[in-house]
Design a protein around this motif. Structure first.
Motif, PDB file in Angstrom:
ATOM      1  N   PRO A 136     -12.899 -44.781  -8.982  1.00 60.45           N
ATOM      2  CA  PRO A 136     -12.326 -46.077  -8.591  1.00 60.45           C
ATOM      3  C   PRO A 136     -11.583 -45.944  -7.269  1.00 60.45           C
ATOM      4  N   ILE A 137     -11.436 -47.048  -6.568  1.00 63.22           N
ATOM      5  CA  ILE A 137     -10.577 -47.065  -5.395  1.00 63.22           C
ATOM      6  C   ILE A 137      -9.154 -46.735  -5.843  1.00 63.22           C
ATOM      7  N   GLU A 138      -8.494 -45.885  -5.109  1.00 61.42           N
ATOM      8  CA  GLU A 138      -7.160 -45.435  -5.488  1.00 61.42           C
ATOM      9  C   GLU A 138      -6.195 -46.613  -5.656  1.00 61.42           C
ATOM     10  N   GLY A 139      -5.529 -46.642  -6.799  1.00 61.62           N
ATOM     11  CA  GLY A 139      -4.517 -47.662  -7.064  1.00 61.62           C
ATOM     12  C   GLY A 139      -5.045 -49.009  -7.494  1.00 61.62           C
ATOM     13  N   VAL A 140      -6.372 -49.144  -7.666  1.00 59.65           N
ATOM     14  CA  VAL A 140      -6.926 -50.476  -7.903  1.00 59.65           C
ATOM     15  C   VAL A 140      -6.544 -51.023  -9.277  1.00 59.65           C
ATOM     16  N   ARG A 141      -6.556 -50.193 -10.299  1.00 59.43           N
ATOM     17  CA  ARG A 141      -6.254 -50.694 -11.648  1.00 59.43           C
ATOM     18  C   ARG A 141      -4.815 -51.201 -11.738  1.00 59.43           C
ATOM     19  N   GLU A 142      -3.884 -50.393 -11.266  1.00 57.32           N
ATOM     20  CA  GLU A 142      -2.487 -50.780 -11.336  1.00 57.32           C
ATOM     21  C   GLU A 142      -2.226 -52.032 -10.505  1.00 57.32           C
ATOM     22  N   THR A 143      -2.872 -52.116  -9.361  1.00 60.37           N
ATOM     23  CA  THR A 143      -2.679 -53.278  -8.493  1.00 60.37           C
ATOM     24  C   THR A 143      -3.176 -54.548  -9.156  1.00 60.37           C
ATOM     25  N   ILE A 144      -4.380 -54.492  -9.711  1.00 57.38           N
ATOM     26  CA  ILE A 144      -4.942 -55.681 -10.354  1.00 57.38           C
ATOM     27  C   ILE A 144      -4.076 -56.130 -11.521  1.00 57.38           C
ATOM     28  N   LEU A 145      -3.613 -55.193 -12.312  1.00 60.46           N
ATOM     29  CA  LEU A 145      -2.775 -55.548 -13.454  1.00 60.46           C
ATOM     30  C   LEU A 145      -1.442 -56.146 -13.031  1.00 60.46           C
ATOM     31  N   SER A 146      -1.032 -55.888 -11.801  1.00 61.08           N
ATOM     32  CA  SER A 146       0.246 -56.409 -11.328  1.00 61.08           C
ATOM     33  C   SER A 146       0.146 -57.829 -10.779  1.00 61.08           C
ATOM     34  N   LEU A 147      -1.076 -58.329 -10.606  1.00 62.99           N
ATOM     35  CA  LEU A 147      -1.268 -59.642  -9.982  1.00 62.99           C
ATOM     36  C   LEU A 147      -1.539 -60.696 -11.053  1.00 62.99           C
ATOM     37  N   PRO A 148      -0.673 -61.703 -11.168  1.00 62.61           N
ATOM     38  CA  PRO A 148      -0.772 -62.670 -12.263  1.00 62.61           C
ATOM     39  C   PRO A 148      -1.718 -63.837 -11.963  1.00 62.61           C
ATOM     40  N   TYR A 149      -2.960 -63.519 -11.566  1.00 65.84           N
ATOM     41  CA  TYR A 149      -3.904 -64.567 -11.228  1.00 65.84           C
ATOM     42  C   TYR A 149      -5.224 -64.331 -11.963  1.00 65.84           C
ATOM     43  N   PRO A 150      -5.945 -65.390 -12.284  1.00 71.20           N
ATOM     44  CA  PRO A 150      -7.304 -65.211 -12.814  1.00 71.20           C
ATOM     45  C   PRO A 150      -8.142 -64.451 -11.792  1.00 71.20           C
ATOM     46  N   ARG A 151      -9.102 -63.674 -12.272  1.00 67.81           N
ATOM     47  CA  ARG A 151      -9.882 -62.844 -11.369  1.00 67.81           C
ATOM     48  C   ARG A 151     -11.315 -62.712 -11.854  1.00 67.81           C
ATOM     49  N   CYS A 152     -12.186 -62.367 -10.924  1.00 69.55           N
ATOM     50  CA  CYS A 152     -13.579 -62.120 -11.258  1.00 69.55           C
ATOM     51  C   CYS A 152     -14.168 -61.180 -10.212  1.00 69.55           C
ATOM     52  N   VAL A 153     -15.408 -60.759 -10.470  1.00 67.79           N
ATOM     53  CA  VAL A 153     -16.151 -59.914  -9.544  1.00 67.79           C
ATOM     54  C   VAL A 153     -17.332 -60.721  -9.010  1.00 67.79           C
ATOM     55  N   ALA A 154     -17.582 -60.628  -7.705  1.00 75.00           N
ATOM     56  CA  ALA A 154     -18.765 -61.242  -7.097  1.00 75.00           C
ATOM     57  C   ALA A 154     -19.381 -60.204  -6.172  1.00 75.00           C
ATOM     58  N   SER A 155     -20.498 -59.624  -6.595  1.00 71.40           N
ATOM     59  CA  SER A 155     -21.057 -58.459  -5.916  1.00 71.40           C
ATOM     60  C   SER A 155     -22.519 -58.661  -5.553  1.00 71.40           C
ATOM     61  N   SER A 156     -22.928 -58.030  -4.451  1.00 72.86           N
ATOM     62  CA  SER A 156     -24.342 -58.048  -4.069  1.00 72.86           C
ATOM     63  C   SER A 156     -25.194 -57.150  -4.953  1.00 72.86           C
ATOM     64  N   SER A 157     -24.573 -56.292  -5.734  1.00 73.87           N
ATOM     65  CA  SER A 157     -25.313 -55.363  -6.582  1.00 73.87           C
ATOM     66  C   SER A 157     -25.924 -56.063  -7.800  1.00 73.87           C
ATOM     67  N   THR A 158     -26.821 -55.362  -8.471  1.00 72.78           N
ATOM     68  CA  THR A 158     -27.439 -55.883  -9.684  1.00 72.78           C
ATOM     69  C   THR A 158     -26.444 -55.831 -10.839  1.00 72.78           C
ATOM     70  N   PRO A 159     -26.645 -56.640 -11.871  1.00 72.74           N
ATOM     71  CA  PRO A 159     -25.740 -56.590 -13.026  1.00 72.74           C
ATOM     72  C   PRO A 159     -25.636 -55.205 -13.652  1.00 72.74           C
ATOM     73  N   ASP A 160     -26.759 -54.482 -13.750  1.00 70.33           N
ATOM     74  CA  ASP A 160     -26.720 -53.143 -14.346  1.00 70.33           C
ATOM     75  C   ASP A 160     -25.854 -52.196 -13.530  1.00 70.33           C
ATOM     76  N   ARG A 161     -25.979 -52.270 -12.213  1.00 69.95           N
ATOM     77  CA  ARG A 161     -25.191 -51.377 -11.357  1.00 69.95           C
ATOM     78  C   ARG A 161     -23.705 -51.733 -11.409  1.00 69.95           C
ATOM     79  N   ILE A 162     -23.398 -53.019 -11.414  1.00 65.08           N
ATOM     80  CA  ILE A 162     -21.992 -53.428 -11.509  1.00 65.08           C
ATOM     81  C   ILE A 162     -21.395 -52.947 -12.822  1.00 65.08           C
ATOM     82  N   ALA A 163     -22.125 -53.188 -13.915  1.00 62.02           N
ATOM     83  CA  ALA A 163     -21.617 -52.812 -15.245  1.00 62.02           C
ATOM     84  C   ALA A 163     -21.383 -51.301 -15.332  1.00 62.02           C
ATOM     85  N   LEU A 164     -22.333 -50.518 -14.838  1.00 60.69           N
ATOM     86  CA  LEU A 164     -22.189 -49.065 -14.882  1.00 60.69           C
ATOM     87  C   LEU A 164     -21.010 -48.611 -14.026  1.00 60.69           C
ATOM     88  N   SER A 165     -20.873 -49.206 -12.846  1.00 60.01           N
ATOM     89  CA  SER A 165     -19.782 -48.828 -11.948  1.00 60.01           C
ATOM     90  C   SER A 165     -18.426 -49.075 -12.596  1.00 60.01           C
TER      91      SER A 165
END
Length: 226
Positions: free
Chosen positions: A84-113
């Motif tokens: 993972p990108i360093e600090g990403v989990r803690e940062t996301i958990l600290s932000l009180p906003y709805p969130r989602c992922v929008a990626s150019s990758s395929t669903p299988d690649r996103i899910a595995l990542s």
């Protein structure tokens, strides 16, 4: 306010790995590329669009199973090297906003990542360029994400590491924070994101912690949809 995260190069440090595999496979089938060439031309671009551009540039038809070849090699690489990108989990958990992922990758690649890096539980909503007609830099994926999240584009902030992603988000009428902290990012990456139109560019994911400051600055620069 909804936060829309790209995946590769923003949540997971995958772009350098992907560029390496893409260059390797393309070279093996007779189109010699270096990883840095792939990074410069295709980071942020969907596989479908990359293939179309390669075929147009080289006047050829690429193998029908090219995607499968790349996925097999890349997924094996992910299993042993993806982080993972360093600090990403803690940062996301600290932000009180709805969130989602929008990626150019395929669903299988996103899910595995997300699974390998332990981030799957952070996102109930994951959107792929395979779900829309046009990938980044077109606005389709971002507009789809906003609609599915039940919000308007003007109330979305996108976190992106590629020029194509920044351009697509701006075309959708969204504001963009550029991220230049992935291992694939050279010293010129931040300037490239700024030139593409990012309102703010950060070099560490933890820079998102003081998010109210970003919102204040970005609210003054709401883009008009093009």
């Amino acid at each position: 306010m909804v936060l829309i995260f790209d995946c590769d190069g923003v949540l997971v440090d995958s772009e350098a790995l992907a560029c390496e595999i893409d260059a390797q496979i393309l070279t093996e089938i007779g189109l010699p590329y270096q990883a840095q060439d792939i990074a410069r031309k295709f980071v942020g671009v969907s596989f479908k669009d990359m293939v179309a551009r390669l075929e147009a540039e080289h006047g050829c038809t690429l193998p029908a199973d090219l995607g499968s070849q790349i996925d097999r090699a890349l997924f094996a690489k992910f299993e042993t090297h993806l982080k993972p990108i360093e600090g990403v989990r803690e940062t996301i958990l600290s932000l009180p906003y709805p969130r989602c992922v929008a990626s150019s990758s395929t669903p299988d690649r996103i899910a595995l990542s997300l699974q390998i890096t332990g981030l799957s539980d952070l996102f109930d909503h994951v959107f792929s360029a395979t779900q829309v007609a046009r990938g980044k830099p077109a606005p389709d994926l971002f507009l789809h994400a906003a609609a599915q999240m039940g919000t308007c584009p003007e109330d979305c902030i996108v976190i992106e590491d590629s020029a194509a992603g920044v351009q697509g988000a701006l075309a959708a009428g969204m504001r963009v924070i550029g991220f230049a902290g992935g291992s694939h990012c050279g010293p010129e990456h931040a300037e490239m994101l700024q030139q593409a139109g990012a309102c703010v560019v950060i070099g560490r994911m933890t820079d998102l912690h003081p998010f109210k400051e970003f919102l204040t600055r970005l609210d003054k620069r709401r883009p008009s949809r093009t």
